[in-house]
Design an enzyme around this catalytic site. Structure first.
Site, PDB file in Angstrom:
ATOM      1  N   LYS A  13     -13.550 -97.438   7.388  1.00 40.75           N
ATOM      2  CA  LYS A  13     -12.807 -98.330   6.496  1.00 40.75           C
ATOM      3  C   LYS A  13     -11.319 -98.385   6.832  1.00 40.75           C
ATOM      4  O   LYS A  13     -10.729 -99.450   6.846  1.00 40.75           O
ATOM      5  CB  LYS A  13     -12.968 -97.893   5.030  1.00 40.75           C
ATOM      6  CG  LYS A  13     -14.365 -98.029   4.482  1.00 40.75           C
ATOM      7  CD  LYS A  13     -14.379 -97.927   2.958  1.00 40.75           C
ATOM      8  CE  LYS A  13     -13.934 -96.562   2.442  1.00 40.75           C
ATOM      9  NZ  LYS A  13     -14.899 -95.484   2.731  1.00 40.75           N
ATOM     10  N   ARG A  88     -14.497 -97.044  -6.307  1.00 41.75           N
ATOM     11  CA  ARG A  88     -15.575 -96.151  -5.885  1.00 41.75           C
ATOM     12  C   ARG A  88     -16.587 -95.933  -7.009  1.00 41.75           C
ATOM     13  O   ARG A  88     -17.563 -95.208  -6.809  1.00 41.75           O
ATOM     14  CB  ARG A  88     -15.001 -94.799  -5.477  1.00 41.75           C
ATOM     15  CG  ARG A  88     -14.785 -94.610  -3.987  1.00 41.75           C
ATOM     16  CD  ARG A  88     -14.262 -93.204  -3.805  1.00 41.75           C
ATOM     17  NE  ARG A  88     -14.375 -92.655  -2.494  1.00 41.75           N
ATOM     18  CZ  ARG A  88     -13.426 -92.673  -1.559  1.00 41.75           C
ATOM     19  NH1 ARG A  88     -12.320 -93.325  -1.773  1.00 41.75           N
ATOM     20  NH2 ARG A  88     -13.596 -92.062  -0.413  1.00 41.75           N
ATOM     21  N   ARG A 152     -10.736 -79.915  10.283  1.00 42.63           N
ATOM     22  CA  ARG A 152     -10.360 -79.767   8.880  1.00 42.63           C
ATOM     23  C   ARG A 152     -11.387 -78.935   8.129  1.00 42.63           C
ATOM     24  O   ARG A 152     -12.579 -79.026   8.393  1.00 42.63           O
ATOM     25  CB  ARG A 152     -10.264 -81.165   8.227  1.00 42.63           C
ATOM     26  CG  ARG A 152      -8.917 -81.819   8.420  1.00 42.63           C
ATOM     27  CD  ARG A 152      -8.913 -83.273   8.019  1.00 42.63           C
ATOM     28  NE  ARG A 152      -9.611 -83.555   6.766  1.00 42.63           N
ATOM     29  CZ  ARG A 152      -9.553 -84.726   6.144  1.00 42.63           C
ATOM     30  NH1 ARG A 152      -8.843 -85.711   6.664  1.00 42.63           N
ATOM     31  NH2 ARG A 152     -10.196 -84.937   5.024  1.00 42.63           N
ATOM     32  N   ARG A 163     -20.523 -85.406  -0.210  1.00 42.04           N
ATOM     33  CA  ARG A 163     -19.811 -86.683  -0.321  1.00 42.04           C
ATOM     34  C   ARG A 163     -20.770 -87.865  -0.190  1.00 42.04           C
ATOM     35  O   ARG A 163     -20.592 -88.892  -0.838  1.00 42.04           O
ATOM     36  CB  ARG A 163     -18.713 -86.769   0.742  1.00 42.04           C
ATOM     37  CG  ARG A 163     -17.569 -85.816   0.455  1.00 42.04           C
ATOM     38  CD  ARG A 163     -16.471 -85.926   1.472  1.00 42.04           C
ATOM     39  NE  ARG A 163     -15.839 -87.238   1.413  1.00 42.04           N
ATOM     40  CZ  ARG A 163     -14.891 -87.641   2.253  1.00 42.04           C
ATOM     41  NH1 ARG A 163     -14.465 -86.834   3.199  1.00 42.04           N
ATOM     42  NH2 ARG A 163     -14.363 -88.832   2.134  1.00 42.04           N
TER      43      ARG A 163
HETATM   44  P1  ADP Z   1     -11.777 -90.310   3.841  1.00 47.24           P
HETATM   45  O1  ADP Z   1     -11.472 -88.876   4.145  1.00 47.24           O
HETATM   46  O2  ADP Z   1     -13.198 -90.707   4.050  1.00 47.24           O
HETATM   47  O3  ADP Z   1     -10.798 -91.298   4.394  1.00 47.24           O
HETATM   48  P2  ADP Z   1     -10.446 -90.942   1.409  1.00 47.24           P
HETATM   49  O4  ADP Z   1      -9.190 -90.612   2.085  1.00 47.24           O
HETATM   50  O5  ADP Z   1     -10.735 -92.364   1.059  1.00 47.24           O
HETATM   51  O6  ADP Z   1     -11.659 -90.394   2.257  1.00 47.24           O
HETATM   52  O7  ADP Z   1     -10.580 -90.091   0.053  1.00 47.24           O
HETATM   53  C1  ADP Z   1     -10.425 -88.709   0.045  1.00 47.24           C
HETATM   54  C2  ADP Z   1     -10.723 -88.188  -1.370  1.00 47.24           C
HETATM   55  O8  ADP Z   1      -9.808 -88.769  -2.309  1.00 47.24           O
HETATM   56  C3  ADP Z   1     -12.101 -88.547  -1.920  1.00 47.24           C
HETATM   57  O9  ADP Z   1     -13.088 -87.665  -1.491  1.00 47.24           O
HETATM   58  C4  ADP Z   1     -11.847 -88.460  -3.422  1.00 47.24           C
HETATM   59  O10 ADP Z   1     -11.830 -87.130  -3.882  1.00 47.24           O
HETATM   60  C5  ADP Z   1     -10.449 -89.011  -3.558  1.00 47.24           C
HETATM   61  N1  ADP Z   1     -10.483 -90.466  -3.820  1.00 47.24           N
HETATM   62  C6  ADP Z   1     -10.036 -91.468  -2.990  1.00 47.24           C
HETATM   63  N2  ADP Z   1     -10.237 -92.682  -3.552  1.00 47.24           N
HETATM   64  C7  ADP Z   1     -10.826 -92.459  -4.757  1.00 47.24           C
HETATM   65  C8  ADP Z   1     -11.300 -93.292  -5.807  1.00 47.24           C
HETATM   66  N3  ADP Z   1     -11.232 -94.633  -5.736  1.00 47.24           N
HETATM   67  N4  ADP Z   1     -11.839 -92.707  -6.907  1.00 47.24           N
HETATM   68  C9  ADP Z   1     -11.925 -91.379  -7.003  1.00 47.24           C
HETATM   69  N5  ADP Z   1     -11.518 -90.528  -6.052  1.00 47.24           N
HETATM   70  C10 ADP Z   1     -10.966 -91.050  -4.934  1.00 47.24           C
END
Ligand code: ADP
Ligand code: ZN
Length: 206
Positions: A13, A88, A152, A163
């Site tokens: 994304k 989400r 990480r 997740r």
């Molecule tokens: P990735 O590591 O896949 O890029 P993100 O950076 O989008 O994931 O999100 C990391 C964490 O931040 C998620 O696992 C969640 O805990 C929190 N988070 C991000 N966006 C949301 C949301 N819209 N609602 C709730 N929690 C969120």
């Protein structure tokens, strides 16, 4: 034009959102990045979010919605935005309906097995933050700055499975919620290949 990107963790994304934002002059808003900034700055939102993020859980809707609302109300968002990681949950989607008009939703479709491979193969530069994957770059030092790469803490099988479960339960119902505005694209090819059909679709809807 206001867009949403939907997809499992590691579906790509962020990469797609940056490309779209650049080509179509939109603001890229990642709630994950917003939370990480808050954590770095030691804000109240950051402290609260951290405990959930570390466990691979969603941050409570009330906190996430308030943070997103505030970001969207800023002037730069008037030119349009692409949301990456929000909504989400159905509750977040309903709240968003009240504050902005969403023109299209792009779903990145990636198998859960591919998600696991991407998670376990991710390596991050300890100095510049550059991200690699062992499937395409299997060295222990950064190509850009020569510093050691590390894995990480949260890039392990237990966390990624959790997740995925959260995604399946809480986020995938959004695919139906947005059925009238949905564009689905396969996310297992290269970023360039993935972007092509999306770009064509957006050109048609712009
Ligand atoms: P990735 O590591 O896949 O890029 P993100 O950076 O989008 O994931 O999100 C990391 C964490 O931040 C998620 O696992 C969640 O805990 C929190 N988070 C991000 N966006 C949301 C949301 N819209 N609602 C709730 N929690 C969120
Ligand atoms: Zn580096």
């Amino acid at each position: 034009m206001n867009l949403i990107l939907l997809g499992a963790p590691f579906s790509g994304k962020g990469t797609l959102a940056r490309q779209i934002a650049k080509d179509f002059g939109l603001v890229h808003i990642s709630t994950g990045d917003l939370f990480r900034e808050n954590i770095k700055d030691g804000t109240e939102v950051g402290n609260l979010a951290k405990s959930y993020m570390d466990k691979g859980q969603l941050v409570p809707d009330s906190v996430t919605i308030a943070m997103l609302k505030e970001r969207i109300s800023q002037k730069d968002c008037k030119k349009g935005f692409v949301l990456d990681g929000f909504p989400r949950t159905i509750e977040q989607a309903k709240a968003l309906e009240k504050i902005a008009k969403i023109d299209a939703v792009i779903e990145l479709d990636v198998s859960f097995d591919e998600v696991r491979r991407r998670c376990l193969g991710r390596r991050v530069c300890s100095k510049c933050g550059e991200i690699y994957n062992t499937s395409t770059y299997n060295k222990t030092t950064c190509k850009a700055c020569g510093s050691p790469l590390f894995q990480r803490d949260d890039d392990n099988l237990e966390t990624v499975n959790h997740r995925l479960e959260v995604y399946e339960k809480q986020t995938s119902p959004l695919i139906n919620f947005y059925a009238d505005r949905l564009f689905v694209v396969k996310g297992e090819n290269s970023p360039q290949e993935t972007y092509k059909p999306v770009k064509n679709f957006l050109k048609r809807s712009d």
